[in-house]
Write an enzyme that holds these catalytic residues in place. Structure first.
Site, PDB file in Angstrom:
ATOM      1  N   PRO A  79      -2.001   1.803  -1.272  1.00 14.75           N
ATOM      2  CA  PRO A  79      -1.506   0.665  -2.056  1.00 14.75           C
ATOM      3  C   PRO A  79      -0.163   0.169  -1.542  1.00 14.75           C
ATOM      4  O   PRO A  79       0.767   0.946  -1.322  1.00 14.75           O
ATOM      5  CB  PRO A  79      -1.410   1.247  -3.462  1.00 14.75           C
ATOM      6  CG  PRO A  79      -2.533   2.227  -3.512  1.00 14.75           C
ATOM      7  CD  PRO A  79      -2.569   2.844  -2.132  1.00 14.75           C
ATOM      8  N   CYS A  80      -0.089  -1.168  -1.362  1.00 23.20           N
ATOM      9  CA  CYS A  80       1.036  -1.739  -0.608  1.00 23.20           C
ATOM     10  C   CYS A  80       2.114  -2.351  -1.489  1.00 23.20           C
ATOM     11  O   CYS A  80       3.096  -2.871  -0.980  1.00 23.20           O
ATOM     12  CB  CYS A  80       0.512  -2.812   0.343  1.00 23.20           C
ATOM     13  SG  CYS A  80      -0.301  -4.200  -0.501  1.00 23.20           S
ATOM     14  N   GLN A  81       1.944  -2.325  -2.807  1.00 23.13           N
ATOM     15  CA  GLN A  81       2.934  -2.983  -3.669  1.00 23.13           C
ATOM     16  C   GLN A  81       4.370  -2.515  -3.417  1.00 23.13           C
ATOM     17  O   GLN A  81       5.302  -3.317  -3.496  1.00 23.13           O
ATOM     18  CB  GLN A  81       2.572  -2.786  -5.144  1.00 23.13           C
ATOM     19  CG  GLN A  81       1.322  -3.524  -5.575  1.00 23.13           C
ATOM     20  CD  GLN A  81       0.084  -2.664  -5.415  1.00 23.13           C
ATOM     21  OE1 GLN A  81       0.094  -1.676  -4.691  1.00 23.13           O
ATOM     22  NE2 GLN A  81      -0.992  -3.036  -6.100  1.00 23.13           N
ATOM     23  N   PHE A  83       5.829  -2.065  -0.776  1.00 23.15           N
ATOM     24  CA  PHE A  83       6.371  -2.639   0.454  1.00 23.15           C
ATOM     25  C   PHE A  83       6.112  -4.127   0.578  1.00 23.15           C
ATOM     26  O   PHE A  83       6.581  -4.767   1.501  1.00 23.15           O
ATOM     27  CB  PHE A  83       5.743  -1.937   1.672  1.00 23.15           C
ATOM     28  CG  PHE A  83       5.828  -0.445   1.596  1.00 23.15           C
ATOM     29  CD1 PHE A  83       7.007   0.222   1.879  1.00 23.15           C
ATOM     30  CD2 PHE A  83       4.724   0.306   1.208  1.00 23.15           C
ATOM     31  CE1 PHE A  83       7.090   1.598   1.784  1.00 23.15           C
ATOM     32  CE2 PHE A  83       4.797   1.692   1.126  1.00 23.15           C
ATOM     33  CZ  PHE A  83       5.987   2.341   1.410  1.00 23.15           C
TER      34      PHE A  83
END
Length: 386
Positions: A79-81, A83
């Site tokens: 999950p990229c939230q 960054f």
């Protein structure tokens, strides 16, 4: 060759890996809507996902010991939230950071290779130390953090192992690069950072695939040869004036090598406009007009004759203004789910589960299938030779 996919979402990277010839031993995600999308397509018999062993679960609670046999490849997009450019940039302070679970999967499965991807925001200078921390954890996955050890202290310890050069445990050769999907034939300018690693005992020499498509080649075909417009049967009176793009094309001294960028028009020209021809549009699954699009500074939509801007997941409900088409006359509308799937290179026979907002979130979080396939094919070729 067997693979395991973490954080599969709607399956963009996983489908690309399957297209490259890997057989998944396990795929997992905790998002119910994304898993419903995959379950629905499995039930419909979609070839690429039909036999996926899908686990709807929290990866932190998954026991990798149940995966049988040697695993050649572990893949996933943690999950990229933490960054994302649109997020709060909390990184290691964010409980949504799942890179520790990616490292755990590598440590416990000991694959011959791995592919992890994330948003370009991970490469921002403010995250430089943490990105190096991720890279070194993946290089030495058995050098785990001690109880209550702060990440900077753990990073220093990993750096010690790295500089000594005498470590005998599980080790990977890790490479990192930002790839623009448009440079590989995806009709979307979408930059993602890829971390690819090979287990040290494979003795693989590897580099990222070279771009195959370019903006310069597109400009040449549009404004020097004009074959682009002929291909799409766009009359001269209906063509844009070109402006700066045409001026740049005229400065090119020779025809560029390689293929041209693919555009929004290339991707969706065979689909009827769902606003102007709703009756015809209903013949295509997931191709329905969504009202409410509006343009404002910084959110002007994607021109028809360029690759689309990056599709976004929409952290505040309905996805932002970049998930729009801007027609040549300046009018705008939201991309439909089917059009968005085309821009992400999902197969046309794949359906998506949930409301428009929910399915657009799944698509906005996905890796373009074609980009995933190209990277996975390069990895597979090296593994076969090894």
């Amino acid at each position: 060759m067997k693979s395991v996919e973490l954080f599969v979402g709607a399956g963009g990277l996983g489908i690309g890996v399957s297209q490259a010839g890997f057989t998944p031993a396990a795929v997992m995600d905790w998002d119910r809507w994304a898993c419903d999308t995959l379950r629905e397509n499995k039930e419909r018999g979609l070839d690429l996902v039909r036999d996926w062993p899908l686990h709807e679960c929290d990866v932190r609670e998954f026991d990798f010991g149940v995966v049988e046999g040697e695993i050649d490849l572990v893949t996933g997009g943690p999950p990229c939230q933490p960054f994302s450019m649109g997020g709060r940039h909390r990184a290691f302070l964010d409980s949504r950071d799942m890179f520790p679970q990616a490292v755990r999967a590598v440590r416990e499965l000991r694959p011959r290779a791995f592919i992890f991807e994330n948003v370009k925001g991970l490469t921002r200078s403010s995250f430089a130390n943490y990105l190096e921390y991720i890279r070194l954890q993946l290089t030495y996955p058995e050098v785990t953090a001690k109880k209550d050890e702060e990440w900077l202290v753990h990073l220093a310890r990993l750096e010690d192992y790295h500089t000594r050069g005498r470590y005998k445990g599980l080790r990977y050769k890790v490479m990192l690069r930002v790839l623009n999907a448009a440079n590989f034939g995806v009709p979307q300018r979408r930059e993602r950072v890829f971390l690819v690693g090979f287990r040290s005992d494979t003795s693989v020499e590897w580099h990222f695939p070279a771009p195959t498509h370019s903006k310069e080649a597109l400009l040449w075909e549009q404004w020097r040869e004009e074959t682009y417009w002929d291909l799409h049967r766009v009359a001269k009176k209906d063509r844009p004036d070109g402006g700066a793009a045409k001026a740049r094309a005229m400065k090119l001294e020779r025809k560029p090598n390689g293929l041209r960028w693919r555009t929004v028009r290339d991707a969706i020209s065979d689909l009827p406009d769902p606003e102007l021809a709703p009756g015809s549009a209903r013949k295509f699954h997931d191709h329905r007009f969504q009202p409410g699009a509006r343009s404002y500074p910084g959110h002007t939509g994607s021109p028809l004759d360029e690759p689309a801007k990056t599709l976004k997941a929409g952290v505040h409900g309905v996805p932002g203004g970049e998930n729009m088409l801007r027609r040549p006359d300046g009018s705008i509308r939201y991309f439909t789910v089917r059009e968005s799937a085309r821009l992400q290179t999902f197969p046309d026979d794949m359906t998506f589960h949930g409301s428009w907002t929910e399915t657009m979130r799944q698509l906005g979080n996905a890796v373009p299938c074609q980009l995933g396939r190209i990277v996975a094919e390069e990895v597979k070729e090296k593994l076969l030779r090894a």
